[in-house]
Design a protein around this motif. Structure first.
Motif, mmCIF file in Angstrom:
data_model
loop_
_atom_site.group_PDB
_atom_site.id
_atom_site.type_symbol
_atom_site.label_atom_id
_atom_site.label_comp_id
_atom_site.label_asym_id
_atom_site.label_seq_id
_atom_site.Cartn_x
_atom_site.Cartn_y
_atom_site.Cartn_z
ATOM 1 N N GLY A 296 46.749 25.069 43.870
ATOM 2 C CA GLY A 296 47.850 24.265 43.221
ATOM 3 C C GLY A 296 48.900 25.414 42.726
ATOM 4 N N ASP A 297 50.064 24.666 42.528
ATOM 5 C CA ASP A 297 51.378 25.301 42.188
ATOM 6 C C ASP A 297 50.970 26.178 40.936
ATOM 7 N N THR A 298 50.339 25.545 39.974
ATOM 8 C CA THR A 298 50.139 26.206 38.606
ATOM 9 C C THR A 298 49.016 27.359 38.872
ATOM 10 N N THR A 299 48.015 27.232 39.651
ATOM 11 C CA THR A 299 47.161 28.259 39.901
ATOM 12 C C THR A 299 47.842 29.355 40.484
ATOM 13 N N ILE A 300 48.762 28.982 41.339
ATOM 14 C CA ILE A 300 49.616 30.157 42.051
ATOM 15 C C ILE A 300 50.339 31.057 41.070
ATOM 16 N N VAL A 301 50.887 30.330 40.064
ATOM 17 C CA VAL A 301 51.780 30.803 39.025
ATOM 18 C C VAL A 301 50.836 31.735 38.358
ATOM 19 N N ASP A 302 49.560 31.334 37.755
ATOM 20 C CA ASP A 302 48.911 32.310 36.970
ATOM 21 C C ASP A 302 48.125 33.208 37.751
ATOM 22 N N LEU A 303 48.164 33.057 39.008
ATOM 23 C CA LEU A 303 47.521 34.126 39.842
ATOM 24 C C LEU A 303 48.520 35.325 39.803
ATOM 25 N N LEU A 304 49.792 35.211 40.259
ATOM 26 C CA LEU A 304 50.794 36.060 40.461
ATOM 27 C C LEU A 304 51.242 36.566 39.157
ATOM 28 N N ALA A 305 51.172 35.883 38.014
ATOM 29 C CA ALA A 305 51.158 36.373 36.645
ATOM 30 C C ALA A 305 50.441 37.578 36.306
ATOM 31 N N GLU A 306 48.992 37.346 36.791
ATOM 32 C CA GLU A 306 48.200 38.319 36.297
ATOM 33 C C GLU A 306 48.135 39.307 37.231
ATOM 34 N N ILE A 307 48.280 39.256 38.785
ATOM 35 C CA ILE A 307 48.267 40.354 39.564
ATOM 36 C C ILE A 307 49.466 40.774 39.986
ATOM 37 N N GLY A 308 50.623 40.144 40.075
ATOM 38 C CA GLY A 308 51.812 40.610 40.350
ATOM 39 C C GLY A 308 51.869 40.278 42.065
ATOM 40 N N SER A 309 52.765 41.126 42.624
ATOM 41 C CA SER A 309 52.813 40.740 44.158
ATOM 42 C C SER A 309 51.536 41.547 44.927
ATOM 43 N N PHE A 310 50.776 40.725 45.883
ATOM 44 C CA PHE A 310 49.612 41.282 46.327
ATOM 45 C C PHE A 310 50.223 42.602 47.451
ATOM 46 N N SER A 311 51.502 42.606 47.509
ATOM 47 C CA SER A 311 51.869 43.934 48.486
ATOM 48 C C SER A 311 51.703 45.366 47.666
ATOM 49 N N HIS A 312 51.398 45.191 46.642
ATOM 50 C CA HIS A 312 51.164 46.597 45.561
ATOM 51 C C HIS A 312 49.857 46.950 46.017
ATOM 52 N N TYR A 313 49.070 46.308 46.505
ATOM 53 C CA TYR A 313 47.394 46.678 46.435
ATOM 54 C C TYR A 313 46.953 46.829 48.159
ATOM 55 N N LEU A 391 32.368 34.365 45.937
ATOM 56 C CA LEU A 391 33.522 33.466 46.416
ATOM 57 C C LEU A 391 34.561 33.862 45.592
ATOM 58 N N CYS A 392 34.464 34.285 44.235
ATOM 59 C CA CYS A 392 35.670 34.702 43.817
ATOM 60 C C CYS A 392 36.131 35.931 44.283
ATOM 61 N N GLY A 393 35.338 36.959 44.645
ATOM 62 C CA GLY A 393 35.874 38.185 45.359
ATOM 63 C C GLY A 393 36.264 37.818 46.769
ATOM 64 N N LYS A 394 35.591 36.796 47.486
ATOM 65 C CA LYS A 394 36.017 36.351 48.606
ATOM 66 C C LYS A 394 37.521 35.759 48.666
ATOM 67 N N LEU A 395 37.674 34.893 47.626
ATOM 68 C CA LEU A 395 39.109 34.428 47.598
ATOM 69 C C LEU A 395 40.174 35.590 47.231
ATOM 70 N N LEU A 396 39.802 36.406 46.549
ATOM 71 C CA LEU A 396 40.876 37.642 46.352
ATOM 72 C C LEU A 396 41.160 38.126 47.822
ATOM 73 N N LYS A 397 39.975 38.527 48.650
ATOM 74 C CA LYS A 397 40.287 39.030 49.889
ATOM 75 C C LYS A 397 40.949 38.168 50.817
ATOM 76 N N VAL A 398 40.942 36.930 50.815
ATOM 77 C CA VAL A 398 41.608 36.143 51.719
ATOM 78 C C VAL A 398 43.027 36.186 51.330
ATOM 79 N N LEU A 399 43.330 35.775 50.066
ATOM 80 C CA LEU A 399 44.634 35.818 49.411
ATOM 81 C C LEU A 399 45.585 36.978 49.585
ATOM 82 N N HIS A 400 44.680 38.334 49.662
ATOM 83 C CA HIS A 400 45.310 39.395 49.905
ATOM 84 C C HIS A 400 45.629 39.499 51.498
#
Length: 425
Positions: A296-313, A391-400
Motif C-alpha cells: 500500500g501507499d503508506t507502506t511505500i512511504v515507510d520503505l522509502l523513508a527508511e531506505i531512501g532511493s533504491f538507485s543508491h544501492y 521472503l522479506c529478503g526476497k521482497l527487498l530483491k524484487v523491489l530493488h
C-alpha cells in the motif's frame, strides 16, 4: 577481508589527513592522525555551533597544510541525531564523512592502554585509527523528497506511539471506573468514544432510557446512527457495575481530556499520512513500487523513508544487510552452530518488512505460493517464521529490481523460482 574492504583501506594514503570525532550534544572532540595512526593533533573540543564548526574547518585546513596532506577524511561515531548538523556542514565544503561502528569503538578502546576507561578525548583517537584501517561505512545524507519522507515518517511513528499511550491510559481509566465497558466495546470505535465523551460513568446511565442516551450520542460529531443493541446492553451492565464511585470529578476531567487527545491524534496522523502519500507519489520509485499487490501507499512511504532511493544501492544484498537480515552462526571445530539473524541494521526497516509480509502473503499470489513451497517442500522445509524471513529478503530483491530497471511487478516471473511450478509447466 573482501574487495570492498580493500577499497576502503586504499582510500587512506600517506597524503590523507584522518580526523576522528566523538559526537556529543554540546561539545564534540576531534583528533588528527596520519595513515599510520600517528597522532598529528591531540584531541580538542569542537563546539556544536556555527563558530565552532568554522573554527574546526580552519584547523583542518591548517593541519593539511602543515603536514603536507592533499586529502582529508572525517570519521564519526554516530550518537543519536547530534551528528547531522556537522554532516551537512562538512558536505557543503566537500569533506567526505564516514561512520565507525559504535561496537567497534567500544571493543577497540583497550588496544592502546589496556584500560576499559571511556572519555571523549580517547574515543576520538580510537575512531580516527579505525577510520585509517578502513573500518567504516558511508552514511546516507538525505535530501529533498528522501529527507521529507524520513522526517514525516518518523514524526508519524511518534504520533502513533503517543496514540497507543493515550489508548492505554483510557483502558486503565476504564479498569477503575467502568470495567464492564469492554464487554460492549472491545475497541475504541466511534460509538465507544461517544459513550466516553457523554456518559463515561455507570452512574451517568442510571435509570436512563435507551432513546435518551442515543439522542446524546447523536450529538457527537461523526456519529449519525449509534447502534441501539449496544446502547441497551450498556445500560444493562451499568446497573451492575463494580466501578469505583469516588474521585469522579477529577476522573471526568481526565477521561474528557484523554478522549479529546485521542481524537486530535487520530486527525493529525490522518493528515500527515495523506501529506506523505502525496509526497511519495512524486518520487521516481512510486510508479513501479505501486504495481506490487499487497504493497500500500503508506507502506511505500515507510520503505522509502527508511531506505531512501533504491538507485543508491548497487546490489540488493546491501539492502538485506541494511535491514539486519543477514545470517550469523557460531561454529568451532566439529561444533556446527545454529544460524540466526544478525539484527545488525535498521531495526525499523526490519520490523516494517515483517509487518508487511503477512498481508503480502494473503494478497500477493506469488509470495503466497512461495511461502507454501518453502514450508511444505520435502527437502529442508522451513518453519513459518523462517519462511517469512526468507521472503522479506526476497521482497527487498524484487523491489530493488523493479525500481532500478523501471519494470512493473511480474508475478509469473517471480514464481519461476518454485521448482514444482516449473516442472508442471
Amino acid at each position: 577481508m573482501d574487495f570492498k574492504q580493500n577499497q576502503k583501506i586504499n582510500q587512506v594514503t600517506e597524503r590523507t589527513l584522518v580526523v576522528g570525532i566523538d559526537i556529543a550534544k554540546r561539545t564534540h572532540y576531534a583528533c588528527f592522525v596520519d595513515d599510520r595512526g600517528r597522532v598529528l593533533q591531540k584531541s580538542f573540543s569542537v563546539s556544536q555551533s556555527r563558530d565552532g564548526f568554522e573554527l574546526f574547518y580552519q584547523r583542518v585546513l591548517a593541519a593539511m597544510k602543515e603536514n603536507e596532506k592533499a586529502e582529508v577524511i572525517v570519521g564519526i561515531e554516530p550518537t543519536g541525531h547530534y551528528w547531522l548538523n556537522l554532516a551537512y556542514f562538512l558536505e557543503e565544503r566537500g569533506i567526505p564523512l564516514v561512520m565507525a561502528n559504535p561496537m567497534h569503538v567500544k571493543r577497540s578502546k583497550e588496544l592502546d592502554d589496556n584500560l576499559p576507561t571511556k572519555h571523549d578525548r580517547k574515543d576520538a583517537l580510537v575512531i580516527a585509527r579505525l577510520i585509517k584501517d578502513g573500518r567504516f561505512s558511508y552514511p546516507r545524507i538525505l535530501k529533498e523528497v528522501e529527507a521529507e519522507l524520513r522526517v514525516g515518517s518518523t514524526f508519524r511513528s511518534k504520533l502513533t506511539e503517543e496514540l497507543g499511550a493515550v489508548k492505554n491510559m483510557m483502558i486503565r481509566w476504564l479498569d477503575r471506573y467502568f470495567p464492564e465497558f469492554v464487554q460492549v466495546f472491545p475497541s475504541f470505535g466511534k460509538m465507544a468514544l461517544a459513550v466516553l465523551e457523554c456518559t463515561p460513568f455507570p452512574s451517568d446511565l442510571h435509570q436512563k432510557q435507551t432513546e435518551e442516551v442515543l439522542s446524546l450520542y447523536r450529538k457527537v460529531d461523526g456519529l449519525k446512527s449509534p447502534q441501539r443493541p449496544k446502547a441497551v446492553r450498556l445500560i444493562e451492565i451499568a446497573a451492575r457495575s463494580i466501578g469505583v464511585t469516588e474521585g469522579h470529578e477529577m476522573a471526568r476531567i481526565e477521561i474528557t481530556t484523554l478522549v479529546r487527545r485521542y481524537h486530535q491524534l487520530e486527525q493529525d496522523i490522518e493528515s500527515i499520512t495523506a501529506h506523505l502519500v502525496e509526497l511519495v507519489k512524486t518520487s521516481v520509485e512510486y510508479e513501479w513500487l505501486s504495481t506490487v499487490p499487497g504493497l500500500g501507499d503508506t507502506t511505500i512511504v515507510d520503505l522509502l523513508a527508511e531506505i531512501g532511493s533504491f538507485s543508491h544501492y548497487q546490489d540488493p544484498r546491501q539492502l538485506i544487510k541494511l535491514a539486519g537480515l543477514t545470517l550469523r552462526e557460531n561454529s568451532s571445530g566439529q561444533h556446527k552452530g545454529q544460524k540466526r539473524l544478525s539484527k545488525r541494521g535498521r531495526r525499523k526497516l526490519r520490523a516494517l518488512l515483517f509487518r508487511v509480509m503477512m498481508p503480502m502473503i494473503r494478497h500477493n499470489e506469488a509470495f503466497r505460493k512461495l511461502h507454501e513451497y518453502y514450508t511444505t517442500r520435502t527437502v529442508n522445509p522451513l518453519r513459518k517464521k523462517q519462511s517469512i524471513v526468507v521472503l522479506c529478503g526476497k521482497l527487498l530483491k524484487v523491489l530493488h529490481g523493479i525500481s532500478t530497471k523501471h519494470k512493473a511487478f511480474d508475478a509469473q516471473r517471480m514464481m519461476r523460482d518454485i521448482p514444482s511450478l516449473v516442472e508442471a509447466a
